[in-house]
Design an enzyme around this catalytic site. Structure first.
Site, PDB file in Angstrom:
ATOM      1  N   HIS A  90      -1.490  -5.470 -12.519  1.00 14.93           N
ATOM      2  CA  HIS A  90      -0.538  -4.354 -12.576  1.00 14.93           C
ATOM      3  C   HIS A  90      -0.650  -3.612 -13.893  1.00 14.93           C
ATOM      4  CE1 HIS A  90       3.499  -2.737 -13.596  1.00 14.93           C
ATOM      5  NE2 HIS A  90       3.409  -2.275 -12.367  1.00 14.93           N
ATOM      6  N   CYS A 117      -9.851   6.746  -2.058  1.00 16.08           N
ATOM      7  CA  CYS A 117      -8.863   6.840  -3.132  1.00 16.08           C
ATOM      8  C   CYS A 117      -8.626   5.526  -3.839  1.00 16.08           C
ATOM      9  CB  CYS A 117      -7.549   7.402  -2.593  1.00 16.08           C
ATOM     10  SG  CYS A 117      -6.707   6.276  -1.459  1.00 16.08           S
TER      11      CYS A 117
END
Lengths: 901, 901
Positions: free
Chosen positions: B462, B846
């Site tokens: 993250h 993406c």
């Protein structure tokens, strides 16, 4: 159609009506199953009341207004006149003909759509019938029946209104059953029904018989759309576009006199399969009386006394129909004044046991080829043979419902853990293990229990999978149940069930009952063995079993497995006497201690493999090396976290706290965010080769020992969770070296193989590279389904899969039937690329899908060498594999003439 | 080869030697880069000392004994005599020739292998040289150098032995540098070196110069296998099978007299790219003296004063070489008595900034085509331009090392949370956020911080992903660091760093420094813009950016993005002012309260979309609907569990406990075993459509508002985690209806599209079906990589991926470069099937791979419409896409003539 138009006709016939004589199997979708059976019976020369069919497409056209119903009626009139000629009775006239107007779809939808009998009655017709000498009782019985059916079907009046009127009449007459009614009662009742119709609709049944026919036809077509039919189709995923045909026939009367009757007969006993007529009839009855249950029917055998010639004619009809359809038939018949009419026939619904006996008998009788006998049995139906099952006639109310996770019924005392289970077993009593969910620690308790019931988890949860492997009934995901282990009780709404209370679970339906429920167990019959032996001759694909223990292996062999396709070695570590060693191995920091545990575990595994290899006696055994993440062997982290938090908050600081803190730290270090996708399978073997090397040593030493004894062994070592060919190479090189060294030490030549468990999309996508290094592939479709869909089955089944099913997003649970488009495409890619790269590659499938017939057919079509399933499903797989082979040959035979053209 | 054999030869020449004149580019793998540069320079007519090459294959043959080194020496002798003729000096004779024997591999391995200069010296040769009038200083300097190099390279004596002897000499003479030595010192030192050799090996350097040649050749070939070379190749994944060529040349002497020198020069400034010679030289020096750093070299510009004609000749050489190689060159040269010799040339190592300026300048100078200029820039190198970076000349010691997760350098005070970060920012001071790992709650703190340092997590954790998106330096997985938040300190071994202490992180290398470290920031130069504008002209694939906020969107446009390829709507819920509403929405049982929260969140989202659409001004914006599992928005379950356990154990029973228990229960009900594969993405949208409908309303209302203002907007709504076409149909139907209704309400026509995020293998495998229903596909390769490999990146990166890398199981991290064989195959299947089913389908990618040049080339080869990456990587992607186009055209041009054949 409409070949011989009557001369008097002036309007052009539309040409939509189909006669029984003019249609056959190819018309099924238009004429419906009932229509087809009438057509076929007519062709066979059976005594079928004359009639015709308005096909499904015409029905839709009528509803849409593409066909003017009035136009159609011209054609109907012309066909009715054919019936008149045949039956020598005249519609809406003297010596009157009545009509039966029935629905008939191309799929079985028993009782879902409507029928109207005795159409064509009015005051004049009644008078004519009485004039003709028919009894008043008969005439008004017909009239009453007609009035009610028309009222319900055409005019949409609720049945209870008519029931209430009937009950009033009974009360008034001081009677208990309609059987006691005399002709006056029938007449009066018919009047009362007409009054109901008037009150409810403000109108009445048209006097004009052709108006009745028109309305009845439209009502029968419309009944395709009635709510119960829509719900039925939704539940069974039947297309709403099929529609119903309308069958119009001349009425014959089972209620005409004392030599008249109606009934239903199966050509053989549908429960046990014995070759004798089986069924019921009612004298002086019409249509649905036998099924309605308002009068008690007689057994068909009694017909021999009542109307002997008819019984013997019925036997001949049964033989003729069986000969034609090559299946046991259920026949509806009517006897009018001693004359037999056949109204319908269809395949009889039999128990699996009966079906098998019938098919085998039919082969012996020369009625059926062995191939057709093998094809005639639904493989899934074998499942009920191998388990106890709740007597389907039992009408008890269940107290709750969960997911049917492992079939069969079981009764026993509620227990919450292994100790309680053991206590009941000692007393020779049975126990049902109840848990919020099961974990690996519970496996021993599950072994002791007769059945398993869990509050959470889906049909592929731990409890479900283990239960199916054990062949034990199991219900999972019984969310309405609150388990309070401290109090030793389960609460379901207001109901409290205490530890030791007896419950019964039906793993086939998911229902839970209080107390015991009658149960049946079908034994494996001689016919069953015969049928499977035929199947074995016909199939090309081998069937192996998934078996983790010597007991499982033994069971697998008994069920006819030709090897073990999946032996999960870690299951051997889960036993109570082995888990502590495994935990020490994982948690201990001292390498000496770890080595000592490895030696202990190796000893356990070697002994297990010795027994398994001995049981298999030369058949191959595919051994999957350690697969699950290590934390599965460790104590529960949440519990430990709580304990440590509480101890700290209470100011404890002693050795015990430090010990727990250390343990918690180690346990937490093994936790993963997504354990399914974490450090497990071959990844674990690469990071920490000690355990898998120990496993392979145990395998090889056991195999060498048996070979020395002269017992052949064929171990196949399977590497789980491979995603990259280099993972496989890395491990294979290490294991080949180790095995080479061991063979040298023992001076034994062992024929072993090393292969890949394909359970990650990437393995399937790079199968060409893998096949060059591997001796075999086995598809682990459980995990392959999880990764291909991106579904964690632990989470998906209770969080959204049921909703996906309700919303028709997924029609099948992909964990039950292989998903052809996605997972299946990967399996196809891998099989193709694998074989291309290595033509001697053995390919099998060992996921839970291995026991599912459609998956088996799919595997057969890909040319797999074997499938492997739980021992209890081996017979199903043998049969399904045979069916796939037969269908293949039949398809080839169909196309081969065109090749010769 | 060996065309003009000398007359005196009697033995057959083996024919393995390659002359500079006889080889070229195709021989690279045999003659090595150095050999090739000498060959090319010889062909260009530059003054290269004459010589020849023993190619790599011959080297291996010599080591394996396939070539007898004595046989080879006959050929060597013949070639040496050519050198003798050219240089008019004679090996092992009067007027003696000395030889330089150097290694040269086909890949850059600077300083990894060995060189021996001045080969051929012995007492007679020394006497001859002195006789010839060479200075004693020069002769003994050469002899000393030769002795040492031979000792180290051929005889394997450790350098420090010679260093110690040199230091002794310095100490004895009271000197500080070898520069101060006179000829006596050199002679004495050479004797001491010989004594060391005698002591260490018991033997001495052979007197026979050809024996020296033989041993030197073998030693140079062997140096391919020396440990530092092996390690170097391992680190860079260079094959160990390439081998080194041996280059033998006549010596020229930079240490001959005061008009002699040796040096290194780059044709342009490699730091900033200015067009001027850049480099250093040392008068009276030989070979590696400039690089050795024992004497301080002079700047090349000073050569204009020392030896002006040579400087101007060097400029001409530079121009010639640049013209030939079309790249800035680094040139090694020697000046012997004012005569310039070129010893080597290779591509100069420049900063990205310099490289760009040079390429653009070269185009303007007519040296380079625009295509070649675009091809000349390594796309990845642009990364350093867009971030601060630690000055590479800085030689500070780092205190710890983690994973380089987001490039660039940052200094600041250590902070542990957002409050502390805010305090420092208020004081206009910079802060480095230090966390064990980051969670969504930390995003705001990360926004405030200058850099991020975490104890756990990989380069796609993250923290890493968010940091890269923000363009902030970040180091993750710094496992050696212990964070004690209670004490407000970090411990690394014995070192304690307190809250507020200044540290510097180098996100490009993973190193952490105490205090500040000098940093550089390259601005976006004019040349950079020019180069990118050329790239834009050449590429066919569009480049979009992944941007979640209006700020990101603005940044993306500045970097040249042609749309937004991924706008993660949930990022909008993570902000501190929105998270409470989101939590209430998830946890609240009252539906009124939930609706109120939906309205609040919709307001937030609409405003965000307004700004984003405004920034994009008509360019497409792909909006991914809510994707993560809901528990990501909830408080930490472990913490709550602890709190509740402690409260219970302390006998608390008040409202606060009950509140926490309720909260815990709700939080736990959202927990999943494998959240990555659980209730998220479109599954969540189907189970609970309220949130995604709210999101779509926000999108449509914002778009309509702007359209009314006259600003074009092109929203593309993307459904995440689709695995089955029916999931997509279910949602699309709902959203189409909703949008239709909204357009009607607003009376605005909005051109929107709805498409699928392909991130599950099944979506790729069933792309044909999906393409029939979808307007676009976008590949979410992060999740697609996770599911295709069965890797949870949260778990894999720190648990086993590093080990897989060490063991060469995976050479590339599949989360950085797309895995062509597995994930790539799925992308190929989906692109193929998708286009076949729907020729107007827009296809993009993406995932984080979207900014990686090899992935971009792959996407180009599949004919994708666009790729999307983080704003900071947009320039990289623009360049990489252009390179893919150019390479495509070049390949087509190469094959097209063959078509015409």
């Amino acid at each position: 159609m409409g070949k011989d138009k009557t001369a008097g006709e002036t309007r052009q016939v539309i040409g939509v009506i189909v006669r029984f004589e003019d249609c056959g199997r190819d018309d099924l979708h238009r004429i419906g199953m009932k229509g087809l059976s009438l057509a076929e019976m007519t062709a066979l020369g059976l005594n079928v009341p004359p009639g015709f069919i308005i096909p499904t497409d015409a029905g839709f056209d009528i509803l849409k207004g593409n066909i003017d119903i009035r136009e159609l009626l011209y054609e109907v009139r012309s066909e009715v006149s054919r019936i008149e000629n045949t039956m020598d009775r005249w519609f809406a006239s003297r010596n009157p003909l009545l009509l039966s107007i029935r629905s008939g779809a191309s799929v079985m939808m028993p009782g879902m759509m409507d029928t109207i009998l005795n159409v064509g009655m009015n005051r004049e017709v009644i008078a004519s019938l009485l004039d003709e000498g028919m009894s008043e009782y008969f005439v008004f019985d017909c009239y009453r029946r007609f009035t009610r059916m028309y009222g319900e079907t055409v005019l949409g009046i609720k049945p209870y209104k008519f029931d209430a009127a009937t009950q009033d009449m009974l009360n008034h007459a001081g009677m208990f059953s309609e059987e006691e009614f005399d002709s006056n009662h029938h007449r009066k009742l018919a009047d009362n029904y007409r009054e109901i119709i008037r009150k409810e609709t403000g109108s009445s049944i048209p006097d004009n018989p052709y108006d009745q026919v028109k309305e009845a036809i439209v009502a029968v077509i419309r009944s395709w759309e009635n709510p119960r039919a829509v719900v039925y189709r939704n539940l069974r995923r039947i297309s709403h576009d099929l529609g119903s045909a309308v069958i119009v026939q001349g009425m014959v009367f089972g209620n005409l006199d004392d030599r008249s009757a109606s009934g239903v007969v199966t050509t053989r006993d549908p429960i046990v399969g014995a070759k004798q007529l089986f069924g019921e009839y009612l004298l002086r009855s019409q249509g649905e009386d036998v099924l309605a249950g308002t009068r008690t029917p007689k057994k068909i055998s009694e017909l021999q006394g009542d109307l002997f010639p008819v019984y013997s004619e019925l036997e001949k009809v049964a033989e003729k129909l069986e000969h034609h359809f090559q299946e046991a038939q259920e026949i509806e018949f009517t006897i009018e004044s001693g004359k037999l009419y056949i109204l319908q026939t269809h395949t009889a619904q039999c128990t699996a046991q009966a079906k098998i006996k019938i098919s085998v008998d039919m082969v012996n009788e020369g009625l059926l080829s062995k191939e057709k006998a093998v094809l005639s049995i639904e493989p899934e139906s074998l499942d009920q043979i191998l388990h106890n099952f709740i007597d389907p006639k039992v009408q008890m109310r269940s107290i709750m419902k969960g997911l049917p996770a492992s079939p069969g019924g079981a009764s026993g005392a509620v227990v919450f853990d292994i100790k309680e289970a053991a206590r009941y077993i000692k007393q020779s009593r049975e126990a049902i293990l109840v848990r919020a969910e099961t974990i690996t620690d519970d496996v021993e308790a599950m072994e002791l229990a007769t059945g398993i019931l869990t509050g959470h988890g889906g049909v592929t949860s731990h409890a479900a999978v283990v239960a199916r492997r054990m062949g034990k009934p199991c219900i999972t995901g019984c969310e309405s149940m609150n388990i309070d282990i401290d109090r030793g009780e389960i609460r379901v709404g207001d109901l409290t069930i205490k530890r030791g209370d007896i419950i019964t679970i039906d793993g086939s339906s998911g229902r839970v009952f209080l107390g015991t429920v009658p149960m049946r167990k079908t034994s494996i019959s001689t016919e069953f063995r015969v049928l499977l032996s035929w199947a074995d001759e016909m199939r090309t694909m081998k069937v192996r079993a998934n078996a983790d223990t010597p007991e499982d292996a033994q069971r697998a062999i008994e069920f006819g497995a030709e090897g073990i396709g999946l032996c999960r070695t870690e299951a051997m570590f889960m036993a109570a006497d082995r888990l502590p060693a495994m935990r020490t191995l994982i948690l201990e920091e001292s390498s000496e201690e770890r080595d000592r545990m490895l030696v202990q575990l190796e000893e356990f595994q070697r002994n297990d493999f010795l027994e398994i290899f001995r049981a298999l006696n030369g058949k191959p055994v595919t051994i999957r090396l350690l697969d699950p993440p290590l934390h599965e062997f460790l104590p529960n982290a949440e519990q430990l976290t709580k304990e440590v938090a509480v101890m700290r908050s209470q100011g404890e600081a002693g050795e015990e706290l430090r010990r727990k803190e250390r343990l918690l730290k180690r346990v937490l270090s093994h936790q993963e965010i997504n354990p399914m996708l974490g450090l497990r399978g071959c990844r674990l073997g690469i990071i920490n080769p000690g355990i898998i090397e120990m496993q392979v040593r145990a395998v090889v030493e056991a195999a060498c020992e048996l070979i020395t004894e002269g017992i052949e062994t064929r171990p196949e070592i399977m590497i789980p969770l491979v995603g990259h060919v280099r993972e496989f190479e890395w491990i294979r090189e290490r294991l080949d070296n180790l095995i080479g060294k061991l063979m040298e030490e023992k001076n034994v030549t062992l024929h072993y193989r090393i292969g890949v468990l394909i359970e990650i999309p990437r393995a399937a996508l790079t199968a060409g590279a893998l096949a060059q290094k591997a001796d075999f592939f086995s598809f682990g479709t459980n995990d392959l389904t999880q990764t291909t869909f991106g579904f964690s089955r632990d989470d998906a089944e209770h969080k959204f899969l049921h909703y996906y099913h309700d919303q028709h997003i997924l029609d099948e649970n992909p964990f039950e039937t292989i998903d052809m488009d996605g997972v299946g495409r990967l399996v196809r890619i891998a099989t193709h690329d694998g074989r291309k790269a290595n033509s001697s590659l053995t390919i099998g499938l060992c996921g839970e899908h291995g026991g599912e017939p459609r998956t088996i057919a799919f595997c057969h079509s890909l040319g797999m060498n074997y499938i492997s399933c739980s021992p209890y499903r081996v017979p199903i797989a043998r049969l399904a594999a045979a069916q796939a082979s037969i269908r293949d040959r039949l398809a080839a035979a169909e196309t081969s003439p065109s090749k010769n053209e």
